[in-house]
Design a protein around this motif. Structure first.
Motif, PDB file in Angstrom:
ATOM      1  N   ARG A 192     -82.415 -46.839  57.034  1.00  0.00           N
ATOM      2  CA  ARG A 192     -82.765 -48.160  56.531  1.00  0.00           C
ATOM      3  C   ARG A 192     -81.610 -49.116  56.785  1.00  0.00           C
ATOM      4  N   LEU A 193     -81.903 -50.221  57.446  1.00  0.00           N
ATOM      5  CA  LEU A 193     -80.860 -51.176  57.829  1.00  0.00           C
ATOM      6  C   LEU A 193     -80.709 -52.237  56.757  1.00  0.00           C
ATOM      7  N   ARG A 194     -79.525 -52.300  56.160  1.00  0.00           N
ATOM      8  CA  ARG A 194     -79.229 -53.305  55.156  1.00  0.00           C
ATOM      9  C   ARG A 194     -78.301 -54.363  55.740  1.00  0.00           C
ATOM     10  N   VAL A 195     -78.211 -55.483  55.032  1.00  0.00           N
ATOM     11  CA  VAL A 195     -77.390 -56.592  55.524  1.00  0.00           C
ATOM     12  C   VAL A 195     -75.941 -56.152  55.689  1.00  0.00           C
ATOM     13  N   ARG A 196     -75.422 -55.408  54.724  1.00  0.00           N
ATOM     14  CA  ARG A 196     -74.035 -54.943  54.798  1.00  0.00           C
ATOM     15  C   ARG A 196     -73.817 -54.085  56.039  1.00  0.00           C
ATOM     16  N   ASP A 197     -74.742 -53.166  56.290  1.00  0.00           N
ATOM     17  CA  ASP A 197     -74.617 -52.299  57.463  1.00  0.00           C
ATOM     18  C   ASP A 197     -74.712 -53.106  58.755  1.00  0.00           C
ATOM     19  N   ALA A 198     -75.607 -54.089  58.769  1.00  0.00           N
ATOM     20  CA  ALA A 198     -75.770 -54.924  59.959  1.00  0.00           C
ATOM     21  C   ALA A 198     -74.484 -55.689  60.262  1.00  0.00           C
ATOM     22  N   LEU A 199     -73.812 -56.173  59.209  1.00  0.00           N
ATOM     23  CA  LEU A 199     -72.553 -56.889  59.406  1.00  0.00           C
ATOM     24  C   LEU A 199     -71.461 -55.962  59.920  1.00  0.00           C
ATOM     25  N   ILE A 200     -71.434 -54.718  59.409  1.00  0.00           N
ATOM     26  CA  ILE A 200     -70.455 -53.732  59.888  1.00  0.00           C
ATOM     27  C   ILE A 200     -70.696 -53.433  61.359  1.00  0.00           C
ATOM     28  N   ILE A 201     -71.959 -53.245  61.718  1.00  0.00           N
ATOM     29  CA  ILE A 201     -72.308 -52.970  63.111  1.00  0.00           C
ATOM     30  C   ILE A 201     -71.921 -54.138  64.004  1.00  0.00           C
ATOM     31  N   PHE A 202     -72.199 -55.343  63.542  1.00  0.00           N
ATOM     32  CA  PHE A 202     -71.843 -56.537  64.320  1.00  0.00           C
ATOM     33  C   PHE A 202     -70.332 -56.630  64.520  1.00  0.00           C
ATOM     34  N   PHE A 203     -69.572 -56.396  63.460  1.00  0.00           N
ATOM     35  CA  PHE A 203     -68.118 -56.481  63.529  1.00  0.00           C
ATOM     36  C   PHE A 203     -67.545 -55.437  64.490  1.00  0.00           C
ATOM     37  N   GLY A 204     -67.982 -54.185  64.338  1.00  0.00           N
ATOM     38  CA  GLY A 204     -67.486 -53.120  65.200  1.00  0.00           C
ATOM     39  C   GLY A 204     -67.870 -53.314  66.654  1.00  0.00           C
ATOM     40  N   THR A 205     -69.107 -53.730  66.882  1.00  0.00           N
ATOM     41  CA  THR A 205     -69.581 -53.944  68.249  1.00  0.00           C
ATOM     42  C   THR A 205     -68.832 -55.093  68.913  1.00  0.00           C
ATOM     43  N   THR A 206     -68.549 -56.138  68.159  1.00  0.00           N
ATOM     44  CA  THR A 206     -67.816 -57.286  68.709  1.00  0.00           C
ATOM     45  C   THR A 206     -66.416 -56.874  69.152  1.00  0.00           C
ATOM     46  N   ILE A 207     -65.756 -56.038  68.378  1.00  0.00           N
ATOM     47  CA  ILE A 207     -64.429 -55.547  68.763  1.00  0.00           C
ATOM     48  C   ILE A 207     -64.517 -54.783  70.086  1.00  0.00           C
ATOM     49  N   MET A 208     -65.553 -53.962  70.233  1.00  0.00           N
ATOM     50  CA  MET A 208     -65.728 -53.203  71.463  1.00  0.00           C
ATOM     51  C   MET A 208     -66.018 -54.120  72.643  1.00  0.00           C
ATOM     52  N   SER A 209     -66.845 -55.113  72.426  1.00  0.00           N
ATOM     53  CA  SER A 209     -67.185 -56.057  73.499  1.00  0.00           C
ATOM     54  C   SER A 209     -65.945 -56.801  73.983  1.00  0.00           C
ATOM     55  N   LEU A 210     -65.117 -57.243  73.046  1.00  0.00           N
ATOM     56  CA  LEU A 210     -63.888 -57.945  73.406  1.00  0.00           C
ATOM     57  C   LEU A 210     -62.942 -57.035  74.186  1.00  0.00           C
ATOM     58  N   ALA A 211     -62.874 -55.770  73.772  1.00  0.00           N
ATOM     59  CA  ALA A 211     -62.001 -54.816  74.464  1.00  0.00           C
ATOM     60  C   ALA A 211     -62.459 -54.595  75.903  1.00  0.00           C
ATOM     61  N   VAL A 212     -63.767 -54.463  76.091  1.00  0.00           N
ATOM     62  CA  VAL A 212     -64.305 -54.235  77.445  1.00  0.00           C
ATOM     63  C   VAL A 212     -64.140 -55.475  78.313  1.00  0.00           C
ATOM     64  N   LYS A 213     -64.491 -56.629  77.752  1.00  0.00           N
ATOM     65  CA  LYS A 213     -64.517 -57.875  78.527  1.00  0.00           C
ATOM     66  C   LYS A 213     -63.122 -58.358  78.905  1.00  0.00           C
ATOM     67  N   TYR A 214     -62.182 -58.274  77.968  1.00  0.00           N
ATOM     68  CA  TYR A 214     -60.882 -58.906  78.181  1.00  0.00           C
ATOM     69  C   TYR A 214     -59.717 -57.941  78.402  1.00  0.00           C
ATOM     70  N   VAL A 215     -59.965 -56.637  78.254  1.00  0.00           N
ATOM     71  CA  VAL A 215     -58.883 -55.673  78.440  1.00  0.00           C
ATOM     72  C   VAL A 215     -59.226 -54.639  79.502  1.00  0.00           C
ATOM     73  N   LEU A 216     -60.257 -53.862  79.249  1.00  0.00           N
ATOM     74  CA  LEU A 216     -60.550 -52.718  80.117  1.00  0.00           C
ATOM     75  C   LEU A 216     -61.055 -53.133  81.499  1.00  0.00           C
ATOM     76  N   ASP A 217     -62.006 -54.051  81.546  1.00  0.00           N
ATOM     77  CA  ASP A 217     -62.560 -54.469  82.835  1.00  0.00           C
ATOM     78  C   ASP A 217     -61.527 -55.194  83.704  1.00  0.00           C
ATOM     79  N   PRO A 218     -60.824 -56.217  83.193  1.00  0.00           N
ATOM     80  CA  PRO A 218     -59.834 -56.903  84.035  1.00  0.00           C
ATOM     81  C   PRO A 218     -58.722 -55.976  84.534  1.00  0.00           C
ATOM     82  N   ALA A 219     -58.365 -54.963  83.735  1.00  0.00           N
ATOM     83  CA  ALA A 219     -57.288 -54.051  84.127  1.00  0.00           C
ATOM     84  C   ALA A 219     -57.785 -52.919  85.012  1.00  0.00           C
ATOM     85  N   GLY A 220     -59.106 -52.803  85.184  1.00  0.00           N
ATOM     86  CA  GLY A 220     -59.651 -51.710  85.985  1.00  0.00           C
ATOM     87  C   GLY A 220     -59.450 -50.359  85.335  1.00  0.00           C
TER      88      GLY A 220
END
Length: 290
Positions: free
Chosen positions: A7-35
């Motif tokens: 069951r998806l609650r608002v709190r869980d959705a916010l946690i998922i959003f926060f964690g996923t955003t950190i991963m997206s930033l890492a891929v977009k601005y760190v891992l991909d540019p550095a190869g």
């Protein structure tokens, strides 16, 4: 039980959003540019972008590969765990794909590949651990690791993901220079460690076994001064044949110095053994079971 977890609650959705955003930033601005191909679908997406760069200007966008490569993995996860089990992961997958699409291109990297691999691993591992706390993954090897963990619970989630990511790193070694691959391996290790640290947060404890003739005084002191539970069991020394009382106390690492002082004060000749517990569940520790 499964309904409570999925069951998806608002709190869980916010946690998922926060964690996923950190991963997206890492891929977009760190891992991909550095190869740095650190594994998973994001790593394969980086490889595809580099390989197709000679055919398509800029290569296949990361978000496109993230969508296409995750489809078979989602199908396997549905087969292994059921559709309801991937609802949260589906949310993370949509968020990550969308963020990889809309985030602007920026050059934020230092020239030091070592620092890039370390901090990229910390960021991606932290994001992974956060969304796993909400019973979700970002898809890819995270989803595979979660599905496999269902059958191999004796292997930590972080370690399973680490193994799967390692296989992708090998593929990346074919495309990128060996130096980048070596730094990527460091990043993969850091990711696994950080993920485990977040998942194990608050669960680890110490267990002390105390054998002493002053067991009554020691147990009372532990209960009143240390405010920790203590259990007494009957034991017998196999060499001497003497009956002994054995005290068992589970406590935090920070409680050990005071616990040692208590035992030492009442019986300097007591037999005192300390061990590490991977998880301590129940009153006084993690009271909400995962």
């Amino acid at each position: 039980m499964s309904k409570r977890i999925t069951r998806l609650r608002v709190r869980d959705a916010l946690i998922i959003f926060f964690g996923t955003t950190i991963m997206s930033l890492a891929v977009k601005y760190v891992l991909d540019p550095a190869g740095l191909v650190t594994g998973g679908v994001s790593g394969l997406a980086i490889v595809l972008k580099a390989v197709t760069g000679h055919i398509i200007p800029g290569g296949i966008p990361l978000w496109v590969s993230n969508v296409l490569l995750n489809v078979p993995i989602f199908l396997f996860a549905i087969y292994a765990e059921g559709f309801r089990s991937i609802i949260r992961t589906g949310l993370s997958f949509v968020i990550m794909s969308f963020e990889l699409w809309i985030l602007p291109e920026m050059d934020l990297l230092p020239d030091n590949l070592f620092l890039v691999s370390i901090y990229g691993g910390i960021a991606f591992g932290a994001g992974t651990g956060i969304i796993l706390l909400a019973h979700a993954t970002s898809g890819g090897t995270d989803l595979l690791g979660k599905a496999i963990h269902k059958y191999f619970r004796f292997i930590s989630m972080g370690r399973l993901i680490q193994i799967l990511d390692g296989a992708v790193v090998v593929i990346g070694a074919i495309v990128f220079p060996i130096e980048h691959t070596l730094f990527a391996i460091i990043s993969v290790y850091v990711m696994g460690r950080v993920t485990d640290m977040i998942l194990d947060r608050g669960k680890k404890a110490k267990i002390a076994l105390i054998i002493s003739g002053e067991h009554e005084e020691i147990s009372k002191e532990i209960l009143t001064e240390l405010n920790r539970g203590v259990t007494q069991i009957d034991g017998r020394g196999m060499f001497s044949g003497e009956e002994r009382k054995v005290l068992i106390c589970v406590c935090r690492n920070r409680d050990l110095p005071e616990l040692k002082d208590i035992v030492k004060f009442y019986d300097k000749k007591a037999f005192f053994v300390v061990g590490t517990i991977s998880e301590a569940m129940g009153e006084g520790f993690v009271e909400k079971w995962s």
